[in-house]
Design an enzyme around this catalytic site. Structure first.
Site, PDB file in Angstrom:
ATOM      1  N   ARG A 222      10.327  -4.086 -13.158  1.00 45.29           N
ATOM      2  CA  ARG A 222      10.671  -2.887 -12.395  1.00 45.29           C
ATOM      3  C   ARG A 222      12.104  -2.420 -12.685  1.00 45.29           C
ATOM      4  O   ARG A 222      12.408  -1.237 -12.583  1.00 45.29           O
ATOM      5  CB  ARG A 222      10.467  -3.220 -10.925  1.00 45.29           C
ATOM      6  CG  ARG A 222      10.697  -2.145  -9.938  1.00 45.29           C
ATOM      7  CD  ARG A 222       9.701  -1.030  -9.989  1.00 45.29           C
ATOM      8  NE  ARG A 222       9.956  -0.210  -8.820  1.00 45.29           N
ATOM      9  CZ  ARG A 222      11.020   0.590  -8.699  1.00 45.29           C
ATOM     10  NH1 ARG A 222      11.850   0.703  -9.697  1.00 45.29           N
ATOM     11  NH2 ARG A 222      11.203   1.277  -7.587  1.00 45.29           N
TER      12      ARG A 222
ATOM     13  N   ASP B 283      -1.283   3.176  -7.624  1.00 39.52           N
ATOM     14  CA  ASP B 283      -1.027   3.546  -6.233  1.00 39.52           C
ATOM     15  C   ASP B 283      -2.109   4.513  -5.771  1.00 39.52           C
ATOM     16  O   ASP B 283      -2.623   5.302  -6.574  1.00 39.52           O
ATOM     17  CB  ASP B 283       0.349   4.195  -6.078  1.00 39.52           C
ATOM     18  CG  ASP B 283       0.779   4.191  -4.609  1.00 39.52           C
ATOM     19  OD1 ASP B 283       1.369   3.186  -4.177  1.00 39.52           O
ATOM     20  OD2 ASP B 283       0.496   5.169  -3.901  1.00 39.52           O
TER      21      ASP B 283
ATOM     22  N   TYR C 124      -1.304  11.921   3.717  1.00 37.07           N
ATOM     23  CA  TYR C 124      -0.145  12.095   2.820  1.00 37.07           C
ATOM     24  C   TYR C 124      -0.031  13.538   2.345  1.00 37.07           C
ATOM     25  O   TYR C 124       1.059  14.085   2.224  1.00 37.07           O
ATOM     26  CB  TYR C 124      -0.236  11.141   1.624  1.00 37.07           C
ATOM     27  CG  TYR C 124       0.097   9.723   2.016  1.00 37.07           C
ATOM     28  CD1 TYR C 124       1.426   9.315   2.150  1.00 37.07           C
ATOM     29  CD2 TYR C 124      -0.905   8.800   2.300  1.00 37.07           C
ATOM     30  CE1 TYR C 124       1.733   8.017   2.546  1.00 37.07           C
ATOM     31  CE2 TYR C 124      -0.606   7.506   2.695  1.00 37.07           C
ATOM     32  CZ  TYR C 124       0.718   7.120   2.809  1.00 37.07           C
ATOM     33  OH  TYR C 124       1.025   5.850   3.219  1.00 37.07           O
TER      34      TYR C 124
HETATM   35  O1  CP3 Z   1      -0.895  -5.356  -5.948  1.00 32.39           O
HETATM   36  C1  CP3 Z   1      -1.545  -4.431  -5.470  1.00 32.39           C
HETATM   37  O2  CP3 Z   1      -2.025  -4.438  -4.322  1.00 32.39           O
HETATM   38  C2  CP3 Z   1      -1.878  -3.237  -6.342  1.00 32.39           C
HETATM   39  C3  CP3 Z   1      -0.976  -2.132  -6.296  1.00 32.39           C
HETATM   40  C4  CP3 Z   1      -0.893  -1.212  -5.098  1.00 32.39           C
HETATM   41  C5  CP3 Z   1       0.311  -0.533  -4.770  1.00 32.39           C
HETATM   42  N1  CP3 Z   1       0.041   0.338  -3.761  1.00 32.39           N
HETATM   43  C6  CP3 Z   1       1.596  -0.724  -5.458  1.00 32.39           C
HETATM   44  C7  CP3 Z   1       2.842  -0.258  -4.830  1.00 32.39           C
HETATM   45  C8  CP3 Z   1      -1.872  -0.773  -4.199  1.00 32.39           C
HETATM   46  C9  CP3 Z   1      -3.317  -1.215  -4.058  1.00 32.39           C
HETATM   47  C10 CP3 Z   1      -1.261   0.219  -3.374  1.00 32.39           C
HETATM   48  C11 CP3 Z   1      -1.998   0.969  -2.326  1.00 32.39           C
HETATM   49  C12 CP3 Z   1      -1.252   1.845  -1.424  1.00 32.39           C
HETATM   50  N2  CP3 Z   1      -0.198   2.676  -1.706  1.00 32.39           N
HETATM   51  C13 CP3 Z   1      -1.599   2.067  -0.073  1.00 32.39           C
HETATM   52  C14 CP3 Z   1      -2.772   1.429   0.637  1.00 32.39           C
HETATM   53  C15 CP3 Z   1      -2.489   0.054   1.030  1.00 32.39           C
HETATM   54  C16 CP3 Z   1      -1.599  -0.103   2.224  1.00 32.39           C
HETATM   55  O3  CP3 Z   1      -0.518  -0.669   2.065  1.00 32.39           O
HETATM   56  O4  CP3 Z   1      -2.001   0.379   3.306  1.00 32.39           O
HETATM   57  C17 CP3 Z   1      -0.701   3.000   0.464  1.00 32.39           C
HETATM   58  C18 CP3 Z   1      -0.672   3.512   1.884  1.00 32.39           C
HETATM   59  C19 CP3 Z   1       0.180   3.391  -0.592  1.00 32.39           C
HETATM   60  C20 CP3 Z   1       1.271   4.395  -0.521  1.00 32.39           C
HETATM   61  C21 CP3 Z   1       2.587   3.811  -0.826  1.00 32.39           C
HETATM   62  N3  CP3 Z   1       2.975   3.308  -2.052  1.00 32.39           N
HETATM   63  C22 CP3 Z   1       3.693   3.706   0.042  1.00 32.39           C
HETATM   64  C23 CP3 Z   1       3.694   4.149   1.495  1.00 32.39           C
HETATM   65  C24 CP3 Z   1       4.734   3.134  -0.693  1.00 32.39           C
HETATM   66  C25 CP3 Z   1       6.146   2.950  -0.231  1.00 32.39           C
HETATM   67  C26 CP3 Z   1       6.286   1.836   0.708  1.00 32.39           C
HETATM   68  C27 CP3 Z   1       6.604   0.594  -0.053  1.00 32.39           C
HETATM   69  O5  CP3 Z   1       5.992  -0.428   0.187  1.00 32.39           O
HETATM   70  O6  CP3 Z   1       7.535   0.698  -0.854  1.00 32.39           O
HETATM   71  C28 CP3 Z   1       4.253   2.835  -1.996  1.00 32.39           C
HETATM   72  C29 CP3 Z   1       5.004   2.209  -3.093  1.00 32.39           C
HETATM   73  C30 CP3 Z   1       4.375   1.037  -3.809  1.00 32.39           C
HETATM   74  N4  CP3 Z   1       3.059   0.920  -4.128  1.00 32.39           N
HETATM   75  C31 CP3 Z   1       5.072  -0.105  -4.324  1.00 32.39           C
HETATM   76  C32 CP3 Z   1       4.107  -0.905  -4.969  1.00 32.39           C
HETATM   77  C33 CP3 Z   1       4.338  -2.181  -5.725  1.00 32.39           C
HETATM   78  C34 CP3 Z   1       6.571  -0.336  -4.253  1.00 32.39           C
HETATM   79  C35 CP3 Z   1       7.192   0.476  -5.335  1.00 32.39           C
HETATM   80  C36 CP3 Z   1       8.409  -0.146  -5.929  1.00 32.39           C
HETATM   81  O7  CP3 Z   1       8.296  -1.049  -6.777  1.00 32.39           O
HETATM   82  O8  CP3 Z   1       9.494   0.321  -5.572  1.00 32.39           O
END
Ligand code: CP3
Length: 341
Positions: free
Chosen positions: A36, A72, A149
């Site tokens: 990352r 995502d 969203y």
């Molecule tokens: O390992 C896994 O599960 C696969 C990858 C995955 C991600 N997001 C990677 C991610 C999956 C399956 C998701 C699904 C996702 N994304 C959901 C549904 C699951 C849940 O948590 O309810 C939702 C609501 C999202 C939307 C989302 N993506 C948000 C709200 C955020 C920001 C909040 C946060 O945790 O940072 C993300 C970012 C995100 N998605 C990251 C990752 C690894 C962090 C990004 C980073 O590396 O900075």
């Protein structure tokens, strides 16, 4: 290949309870942080070689029984016509949120091969790399969760704009849901054709709805999505966060597996779901901040109750937190395997 996860989804006999962890590829792993550091999150999602690399990390480091595509749920919203950004520490932002019928009419239905080729390429790389290891899970957001969203323009606490639209302009809301559902169906179909061996539909915010509103505004679109995937013969997992008031309705979605959060007792959830549907869950993600003895007690309890289900896939009740010690995640996988063998 270790097919324990797929067998449990289908309710077949297994030698032990399989486990994977929601958000298992992520910031709690130093190995993820290292990748990352070279690319922002969206670039990671859109670069198949990097996305495949971080997908493999929890498989190799933790020994989980399934891999989940690194991507995502918001990725398909970009080709639908929205501008998507992830702000450091603040999460996702979608500019020009959808509020009026004309905003919805302007949205496109995606063509996955053309619009998100990187997702399908990542899946193809992963199937080769996972051949002698574990199955690959593809995923999408549930239409309702994606709608929040698109309408709010990002994450939300009480879904004010979403519910305003639902309650005061239901025909506009339903038109949006229909459009998202079309995209979701073609997106998941494409993932399955590319090689995803199971799919999970994330309804992360459905729990914010009263049961009657869930029945009217979310469930029909999940049902439609699932009906359109059934012919592919891959297990479909439907995760409903905050599912306590919605379990019987969620079961009627037609999913093979219902994923539950930790706020319900898994034994009682199994009674409510019945013998036709498998279950996934449901350890509190914060249990990974307790000592090993406490963790063991909690895992034992879930495994014991889970053994009554048609099939049980162990998981957390929601995503693993970035602050989680990786060693605890490893301990959890070991405990689940040892205690259920
Ligand atoms: O390992 C896994 O599960 C696969 C990858 C995955 C991600 N997001 C990677 C991610 C999956 C399956 C998701 C699904 C996702 N994304 C959901 C549904 C699951 C849940 O948590 O309810 C939702 C609501 C999202 C939307 C989302 N993506 C948000 C709200 C955020 C920001 C909040 C946060 O945790 O940072 C993300 C970012 C995100 N998605 C990251 C990752 C690894 C962090 C990004 C980073 O590396 O900075």
């Amino acid at each position: 290949m270790n097919d324990t996860f797929l067998r449990a989804c289908r309710g077949e006999k297994v030698d032990y309870t399989p486990i994977w962890i929601m958000r298992q590829a992520g910031r709690y792993l130093p190995e993820y942080q290292a990748v990352r550091a070279k690319a922002d999150f969206l670039t990671l999602c859109k670069t198949p070689e990097l996305a495949a690399e971080v997908t493999m990390q929890p498989v190799d480091i933790l020994g989980v029984d399934a891999a989940i595509l690194f991507s995502d749920i918001l990725i398909p919203l970009e080709p639908m016509g929205m501008r998507l950004r992830f702000l450091e520490k603040k999460g996702p932002r979608l500019s020009k949120p959808v509020r009026k019928m004309k905003d919805i009419e302007a949205l496109r239905t995606i063509e996955p091969k053309k619009d998100v080729p990187f997702v399908l390429d990542t899946i193809k790389i992963l199937r080769k790399r996972l051949r002698k290891k574990v199955p690959l899970i593809g995923f999408s957001g549930a239409p309702f969760t994606l709608a929040t969203y698109m309408i709010e323009g990002g994450s939300s606490k009480n879904f004010l704009e979403t519910k305003k639209m639902m309650f005061s302009a239901p025909e506009v809301f339903h038109a949006l849901m229909q459009k998202i559902t079309e995209t979701t169906i073609s997106y998941l179909r494409a993932q399955i054709k590319a090689g995803a061996q199971a799919v999970q539909i994330f309804d992360s915010w459905a729990g914010a709805l009263a049961p009657d509103d869930y029945r009217e505004f979310s469930l029909p679109y999940v049902k439609e999505t699932i009906e359109n995937l059934k012919s592919h013969d891959v297990p479909i997992i439907y995760f409903v966060n905050n599912c306590g008031g919605l379990l019987e309705l969620a079961r009627s979605s037609g999913a093979d597996v219902i994923g539950i959060d930790w706020r319900v007792d898994i034994g009682k959830a199994i009674t409510r779901i019945g013998k036709e549907t498998a279950i996934q869950g449901n350890l509190d993600p914060l249990a990974l901040f307790s000592d090993d003895t406490t963790l063991k007690t909690k895992v034992k309890d879930i495994l014991k109750k889970g053994s009554r289900a048609k099939g049980h896939i162990f998981n957390l009740g929601h995503g693993i937190l970035p602050q989680t010690p990786p060693e605890k995640a490893k301990t959890l996988v070991k405990l689940v395997h040892e205690l259920s063998s």
